[in-house]
Design a protein around this motif. Structure first.
Motif, short mmCIF file in Angstrom:
data_model
loop_
_atom_site.label_atom_id
_atom_site.label_comp_id
_atom_site.label_asym_id
_atom_site.label_seq_id
_atom_site.Cartn_x
_atom_site.Cartn_y
_atom_site.Cartn_z
N ALA A 1 -1.87 7.99 8.02
CA ALA A 1 -0.83 9.02 7.97
C ALA A 1 0.53 8.40 7.66
O ALA A 1 1.27 8.92 6.81
CB ALA A 1 -0.79 9.78 9.30
N HIS A 2 0.87 7.31 8.32
CA HIS A 2 2.17 6.67 8.05
C HIS A 2 2.21 6.07 6.64
O HIS A 2 3.27 6.06 6.00
CB HIS A 2 2.44 5.58 9.09
N ARG A 3 1.07 5.57 6.16
CA ARG A 3 1.06 5.02 4.81
C ARG A 3 1.29 6.10 3.77
O ARG A 3 1.99 5.89 2.76
CB ARG A 3 -0.27 4.31 4.55
N VAL A 4 0.71 7.28 3.99
CA VAL A 4 0.94 8.40 3.09
C VAL A 4 2.42 8.75 3.03
O VAL A 4 2.99 8.96 1.95
CB VAL A 4 0.10 9.62 3.53
N VAL A 5 3.06 8.79 4.19
CA VAL A 5 4.49 9.11 4.22
C VAL A 5 5.30 8.02 3.53
O VAL A 5 6.27 8.30 2.82
CB VAL A 5 4.96 9.30 5.67
N GLY A 6 4.90 6.76 3.71
CA GLY A 6 5.60 5.68 3.03
C GLY A 6 5.57 5.84 1.52
O GLY A 6 6.60 5.68 0.84
N TYR A 7 4.41 6.22 0.98
CA TYR A 7 4.30 6.43 -0.47
C TYR A 7 5.01 7.72 -0.90
O TYR A 7 5.56 7.80 -2.01
CB TYR A 7 2.84 6.46 -0.89
N LEU A 8 5.01 8.74 -0.04
CA LEU A 8 5.78 9.95 -0.34
C LEU A 8 7.27 9.64 -0.46
O LEU A 8 7.95 10.17 -1.36
CB LEU A 8 5.55 11.00 0.75
N GLU A 9 7.76 8.77 0.40
CA GLU A 9 9.18 8.40 0.34
C GLU A 9 9.47 7.59 -0.91
O GLU A 9 10.57 7.68 -1.48
CB GLU A 9 9.58 7.62 1.59
N GLU A 10 8.52 6.77 -1.35
CA GLU A 10 8.71 6.04 -2.60
C GLU A 10 8.84 7.02 -3.77
O GLU A 10 9.68 6.82 -4.68
CB GLU A 10 7.56 5.07 -2.84
N ALA B 1 9.92 10.05 -3.46
CA ALA B 1 11.20 10.73 -3.28
C ALA B 1 12.34 9.90 -3.86
O ALA B 1 13.27 10.45 -4.48
CB ALA B 1 11.43 11.00 -1.79
N ILE B 2 12.28 8.59 -3.65
CA ILE B 2 13.31 7.72 -4.23
C ILE B 2 13.32 7.84 -5.75
O ILE B 2 14.37 7.93 -6.39
CB ILE B 2 13.07 6.26 -3.79
N HIS B 3 12.12 7.87 -6.34
CA HIS B 3 12.01 8.01 -7.79
C HIS B 3 12.59 9.36 -8.25
O HIS B 3 13.31 9.43 -9.26
CB HIS B 3 10.55 7.90 -8.22
N SER B 4 12.28 10.43 -7.51
CA SER B 4 12.77 11.76 -7.90
C SER B 4 14.29 11.83 -7.83
O SER B 4 14.95 12.39 -8.73
CB SER B 4 12.15 12.83 -6.99
N TYR B 5 14.88 11.25 -6.79
CA TYR B 5 16.34 11.29 -6.67
C TYR B 5 17.01 10.38 -7.69
O TYR B 5 18.14 10.65 -8.12
CB TYR B 5 16.76 10.90 -5.25
N THR B 6 16.33 9.33 -8.10
CA THR B 6 16.86 8.49 -9.18
C THR B 6 16.91 9.28 -10.49
O THR B 6 17.89 9.20 -11.25
CB THR B 6 16.02 7.23 -9.34
#
Length: 345
Positions: free
Chosen positions: A256-265, A267-272
């Motif tokens: 579960a935490h690994r999924v969130v870690g990749y989701l945040e990655e 998110a960083i790409h989307s905001y870039t």
């Protein structure tokens, strides 16, 4: 029988009305008792014929204690006070005080009135925008690869639906991103209660993450107004994701935490990409919402681009926290055995 019941109800109603007046105090002060002694002497004569000491009836004791525990009329008046709050639209809105206690008037550092009820001045902070945005956790184990490709597959329908409308895309992203921290914090909280053990600060860390993501949503709601079908999509996606993540966290917190870690990655790409569209002039660089300026302690005159920069920095912090939490579980350690990373403030 009906007459008896009606009379008993009338007596009960009369008692409720007169009770606060007749039995408003539980204990008579020594001064009042001393003042009453001369009158008793005149009534009963000498002290050897003093009034007999009689214990009050049980129901009198109960009413006395009950009425003594209630607030005074002045306190009740304070509890009924209402606070006038100015909404971002400039409207006056009356907010009833919580728990009967009038809220304190909060002000900002410059002395102006604090107008936000969703967070307080001590919840604001300055994010670290120098955080490494390129960091990536390379999937090595089977669960890591499943988590990575699950997130990658979820990005495909998102790209198709939102295209380059990054304001609405951010709104949808934050409604989902605020779920994992709340679910993880809730489950760790319940486990701490069941096992009578501490959590190493992880409960607060995950709940702070959920609150931070919610403030992202409050900010982007000021920038882009979602359409009705986008609101319906939020309901559907959040309902599905909440239950799926809840079950996933019960089965494997590491996954579960690994999924969130990749989701945040992602998110960083989307905001870039969001920043690229603003720099190219495809998205107007409007002034930053007032709620964002106060929450991130941004200088006056900040713009939407500045908001995206600080939000992206927050997402990078969430990425590191969740990958770290997954690594702890991978090493066979409980979260409570390792201290949680520092928060956002």
């Amino acid at each position: 029988m009906a007459t008896v019941m009606m009379s008993s109800r009338s007596a009960g109603s009369l008692l409720r009305q007169l009770g606060p007046r007749l039995f408003s105090t539980a204990v008579v002060s020594r001064t009042a008792a001393a003042a009453a002694e001369p009158a008793q002497a005149l009534l009963y004569g000498s002290s050897m014929f003093a009034a007999p000491a009689r214990a009050p009836a049980p129901w009198v004791k109960f009413l006395s204690v009950r009425m003594a525990s209630t607030s005074t009329p002045a306190q009740e008046e304070v509890g009924r006070q209402e606070e006038s709050v100015t909404t971002p639209g400039g409207e006056k809105k009356e907010v009833v005080s919580y728990w009967g206690v009038a809220p304190a008037k909060l002000v900002k550092e410059d002395g102006t009135e604090w107008k936000w009820s969703c967070f307080r001045p001590w919840d604001s902070y300055k994010p670290d925008v120098t955080i490494d945005l390129e960091k990536h956790h390379k999937p090595t184990t089977f669960l890591d690869k499943v988590a990575y490709w699950t997130v990658k597959s979820l990005r495909i329908p998102t790209d198709i639906f939102f295209q380059r409308r990054y304001g609405c895309r951010a709104m949808m992203l934050e409604t989902v991103a605020a779920v994992p921290g709340m679910v993880g914090g809730m489950l760790l909280h319940l486990r701490s209660l069941r096992r009578f053990e501490q959590s190493g600060g992880w409960i607060r860390t995950l709940l702070d993450e959920a609150e931070n993501e919610r403030m992202h949503l409050m900010t982007f709601m000021e920038v882009s107004q979602p359409r009705w079908y986008e609101r319906a999509l939020v309901l559907a996606v959040q309902g599905i994701f909440f239950n799926a993540y809840f079950l996933g966290y019960l089965i494997s917190p590491k996954f579960a935490h690994r999924v969130v870690g990749y989701l945040e990655e992602e998110a960083i790409h989307s905001y870039t990409e969001f920043l690229k569209e603003i720099d190219a002039g495809n998205i107007p660089n409007v002034p930053a919402p007032a709620i964002a300026i106060d929450y991130w302690r941004m200088p006056a005159g900040s713009t939407l681009r500045d908001v995206v920069v600080v939000v992206r920095a927050d997402e990078a912090h969430h990425r590191d926290v969740n990958h770290y939490a997954s690594d702890i579980h991978y090493q066979g350690m409980e979260l409570k055995q390792s201290p949680a990373p520092l928060g956002y403030h």
